[in-house]
Motif scaffolding. Structure first.
Motif, PDB file in Angstrom:
ATOM      1  N   LEU A 225       0.828  -1.210   0.000  1.00 25.56           N
ATOM      2  CA  LEU A 225       0.000   0.000   0.000  1.00 25.56           C
ATOM      3  C   LEU A 225       0.860   1.257   0.000  1.00 25.56           C
ATOM      4  O   LEU A 225       0.589   2.202  -0.745  1.00 25.56           O
ATOM      5  CB  LEU A 225      -0.927  -0.005   1.217  1.00 25.56           C
ATOM      6  CG  LEU A 225      -1.793   1.246   1.383  1.00 25.56           C
ATOM      7  CD1 LEU A 225      -2.836   1.320   0.285  1.00 25.56           C
ATOM      8  CD2 LEU A 225      -2.454   1.259   2.763  1.00 25.56           C
ATOM      9  N   ILE A 226       1.907   1.273   0.820  1.00 29.03           N
ATOM     10  CA  ILE A 226       2.779   2.449   0.893  1.00 29.03           C
ATOM     11  C   ILE A 226       3.424   2.707  -0.460  1.00 29.03           C
ATOM     12  O   ILE A 226       3.455   3.845  -0.951  1.00 29.03           O
ATOM     13  CB  ILE A 226       3.844   2.251   1.984  1.00 29.03           C
ATOM     14  CG1 ILE A 226       3.180   2.183   3.364  1.00 29.03           C
ATOM     15  CG2 ILE A 226       4.858   3.384   1.956  1.00 29.03           C
ATOM     16  CD1 ILE A 226       4.116   1.795   4.483  1.00 29.03           C
ATOM     17  N   THR A 227       3.940   1.655  -1.083  1.00 24.92           N
ATOM     18  CA  THR A 227       4.575   1.816  -2.393  1.00 24.92           C
ATOM     19  C   THR A 227       3.564   2.285  -3.432  1.00 24.92           C
ATOM     20  O   THR A 227       3.881   3.123  -4.291  1.00 24.92           O
ATOM     21  CB  THR A 227       5.211   0.488  -2.844  1.00 24.92           C
ATOM     22  OG1 THR A 227       6.071  -0.008  -1.816  1.00 24.92           O
ATOM     23  CG2 THR A 227       6.010   0.680  -4.119  1.00 24.92           C
ATOM     24  N   CYS A 228       2.329   1.774  -3.359  1.00 28.03           N
ATOM     25  CA  CYS A 228       1.299   2.178  -4.316  1.00 28.03           C
ATOM     26  C   CYS A 228       0.909   3.638  -4.146  1.00 28.03           C
ATOM     27  O   CYS A 228       0.640   4.333  -5.138  1.00 28.03           O
ATOM     28  CB  CYS A 228       0.075   1.282  -4.179  1.00 28.03           C
ATOM     29  SG  CYS A 228       0.319  -0.339  -4.909  1.00 28.03           S
ATOM     30  N   PHE A 229       0.894   4.125  -2.916  1.00 23.26           N
ATOM     31  CA  PHE A 229       0.606   5.540  -2.712  1.00 23.26           C
ATOM     32  C   PHE A 229       1.715   6.407  -3.310  1.00 23.26           C
ATOM     33  O   PHE A 229       1.443   7.484  -3.848  1.00 23.26           O
ATOM     34  CB  PHE A 229       0.421   5.852  -1.230  1.00 23.26           C
ATOM     35  CG  PHE A 229      -1.014   5.820  -0.796  1.00 23.26           C
ATOM     36  CD1 PHE A 229      -1.915   6.764  -1.256  1.00 23.26           C
ATOM     37  CD2 PHE A 229      -1.479   4.842   0.061  1.00 23.26           C
ATOM     38  CE1 PHE A 229      -3.249   6.743  -0.875  1.00 23.26           C
ATOM     39  CE2 PHE A 229      -2.807   4.801   0.444  1.00 23.26           C
ATOM     40  CZ  PHE A 229      -3.694   5.746  -0.016  1.00 23.26           C
ATOM     41  N   VAL A 230       2.957   5.938  -3.230  1.00 20.46           N
ATOM     42  CA  VAL A 230       4.057   6.652  -3.886  1.00 20.46           C
ATOM     43  C   VAL A 230       3.805   6.714  -5.384  1.00 20.46           C
ATOM     44  O   VAL A 230       3.974   7.763  -6.021  1.00 20.46           O
ATOM     45  CB  VAL A 230       5.401   5.963  -3.574  1.00 20.46           C
ATOM     46  CG1 VAL A 230       6.523   6.582  -4.410  1.00 20.46           C
ATOM     47  CG2 VAL A 230       5.735   6.076  -2.094  1.00 20.46           C
ATOM     48  N   VAL A 231       3.383   5.590  -5.967  1.00 19.69           N
ATOM     49  CA  VAL A 231       3.079   5.542  -7.403  1.00 19.69           C
ATOM     50  C   VAL A 231       1.962   6.520  -7.752  1.00 19.69           C
ATOM     51  O   VAL A 231       2.061   7.287  -8.725  1.00 19.69           O
ATOM     52  CB  VAL A 231       2.689   4.106  -7.816  1.00 19.69           C
ATOM     53  CG1 VAL A 231       2.117   4.082  -9.235  1.00 19.69           C
ATOM     54  CG2 VAL A 231       3.889   3.175  -7.726  1.00 19.69           C
ATOM     55  N   VAL A 232       0.893   6.509  -6.965  1.00 24.05           N
ATOM     56  CA  VAL A 232      -0.259   7.369  -7.248  1.00 24.05           C
ATOM     57  C   VAL A 232       0.116   8.840  -7.132  1.00 24.05           C
ATOM     58  O   VAL A 232      -0.282   9.673  -7.961  1.00 24.05           O
ATOM     59  CB  VAL A 232      -1.424   7.018  -6.301  1.00 24.05           C
ATOM     60  CG1 VAL A 232      -2.549   8.041  -6.429  1.00 24.05           C
ATOM     61  CG2 VAL A 232      -1.952   5.621  -6.606  1.00 24.05           C
ATOM     62  N   VAL A 233       0.899   9.181  -6.116  1.00 25.30           N
ATOM     63  CA  VAL A 233       1.303  10.577  -5.920  1.00 25.30           C
ATOM     64  C   VAL A 233       2.215  11.035  -7.049  1.00 25.30           C
ATOM     65  O   VAL A 233       2.072  12.150  -7.575  1.00 25.30           O
ATOM     66  CB  VAL A 233       1.994  10.738  -4.549  1.00 25.30           C
ATOM     67  CG1 VAL A 233       2.635  12.115  -4.431  1.00 25.30           C
ATOM     68  CG2 VAL A 233       0.984  10.544  -3.427  1.00 25.30           C
ATOM     69  N   ILE A 234       3.167  10.196  -7.447  1.00 21.31           N
ATOM     70  CA  ILE A 234       4.072  10.562  -8.540  1.00 21.31           C
ATOM     71  C   ILE A 234       3.288  10.710  -9.844  1.00 21.31           C
ATOM     72  O   ILE A 234       3.488  11.667 -10.603  1.00 21.31           O
ATOM     73  CB  ILE A 234       5.188   9.509  -8.705  1.00 21.31           C
ATOM     74  CG1 ILE A 234       6.153   9.573  -7.524  1.00 21.31           C
ATOM     75  CG2 ILE A 234       5.946   9.729 -10.013  1.00 21.31           C
ATOM     76  CD1 ILE A 234       7.225   8.499  -7.553  1.00 21.31           C
ATOM     77  N   GLY A 235       2.396   9.782 -10.117  1.00 21.70           N
ATOM     78  CA  GLY A 235       1.655   9.813 -11.371  1.00 21.70           C
ATOM     79  C   GLY A 235       0.621  10.903 -11.436  1.00 21.70           C
ATOM     80  O   GLY A 235       0.283  11.382 -12.531  1.00 21.70           O
ATOM     81  N   GLY A 236       0.098  11.316 -10.290  1.00 19.65           N
ATOM     82  CA  GLY A 236      -0.985  12.299 -10.253  1.00 19.65           C
ATOM     83  C   GLY A 236      -2.255  11.642  -9.783  1.00 19.65           C
ATOM     84  O   GLY A 236      -2.679  10.637 -10.348  1.00 19.65           O
TER      85      GLY A 236
END
Length: 287
Positions: A225-236
């Motif tokens: 989940l933490i890594t996915c939030f990083v992905v979502v934040v970076i992507g927009g």
């Protein structure tokens, strides 16, 4: 770094990034359309992995267990949305965070009660257990290539569904102006149920796909989940295209940093996130 090692790490990074996209796409789809911060999304990844193990033990077929697990995850998503999530649409994000954090504890307790706390594993399907030669001395597992191709196929299906179908048109309209969609006679609640259930199923499919590649253990969803939030934040926030690009970036950075700078490899994706947000505060492709 030798050419062979670079090639292996490149493929590993792309495969890991595609798997991250499969998880993060559901998270960003739910937030973009429904405005819901679902912190229990990682628990769906864990549930998918445990379901894959459970049904494989009873059927002996990884394909059958994967189909059953995806169907059950879809039903779980429908129940969660109708029983809990739909009461949060007009509430603030703090209420959403509190409820979904509580759901993490519920799913972790159910996992411990149903399957125990010992690490479990699912064998690689026999048909995909081979290896493909990359060089004269290096081979790459067929199953990992299959997972990467599966993620690419799902990404194309999502693109087609969102951009070329009536359901996708309604999803995009609901994201832009949900009140107007309701005024046109569309049942927005049914649409939200479909979107949330799809998001849950995508996370569970990622858990099923990763089960033969890593150990199945309690709490595995929180790290993802933490890594996915990083992905979502970076992507927009809310951007599927952004999630795809960001997932590949995160996968490559995480994989290469673990080889080149292992002392700080755990920090590198957060350094990447900070660097990108300094340049584009809304992410690469903000919705």
């Amino acid at each position: 770094m030798t050419t062979s090692l670079f090639l292996v790490q490149l493929i590993n990074g792309l495969q890991y990034g595609l798997l991250l996209f499969l998880i993060a796409s559901g998270l960003t789809l739910v937030f973009g359309v429904m405005g819901i911060l679902n912190l229990a999304h990682g628990s769906m990844f864990m549930v998918g992995a445990y379901l894959a193990w459970y049904f494989f033990e009873h059927t002996g077929s990884f394909g059958i267990s994967a189909l059953i697990s995806a169907a059950i995850a879809l039903l779980i998503g429908i129940v969660m949305e109708r029983g809990l999530i739909r009461h949060l649409y007009r509430r603030n994000h703090l209420d959403q965070v509190l409820l979904t954090i509580g759901m993490i504890f519920v799913f972790n307790a159910l996992q411990s009660l149903l399957w125990g706390n010992d690490p479990l594993g699912v064998p690689v399907p026999e048909a995909l257990s081979g290896r493909v030669p990359l060089t004269d001395v290096i081979e790459y597992p067929v199953y990992r290539i299959f997972v990467a191709l599966l993620c690419i196929a799902i990404a194309f299906v999502m693109y087609y569904m969102i951009n070329k179908t009536r359901l996708g048109m309604l999803i995009r309209a609901g994201e832009s102006n949900r009140e107007m969609v309701e005024c046109l006679g569309i049942d927005i609640r049914r649409l939200y149920t479909i979107v949330f259930a799809i998001g849950v199923m995508l996370a569970a499919i990622a858990g099923v796909a990763s089960a033969p590649m890593s150990s199945i253990m309690p709490g595995m969803g929180e790290h993802v989940l933490i890594t996915c939030f990083v992905v979502v934040v970076i992507g927009g926030m809310g951007s599927i295209k952004g999630a795809f690009v960001a997932a590949l970036l995160v996968g490559l950075v995480d994989t290469f940093s673990s080889v080149l700078v292992p002392q700080i490899s755990s920090m590198m994706i957060y350094i990447l996130m900070a660097f990108i947000l300094l340049i584009k505060p809304q992410g690469l492709f903000s919705s």
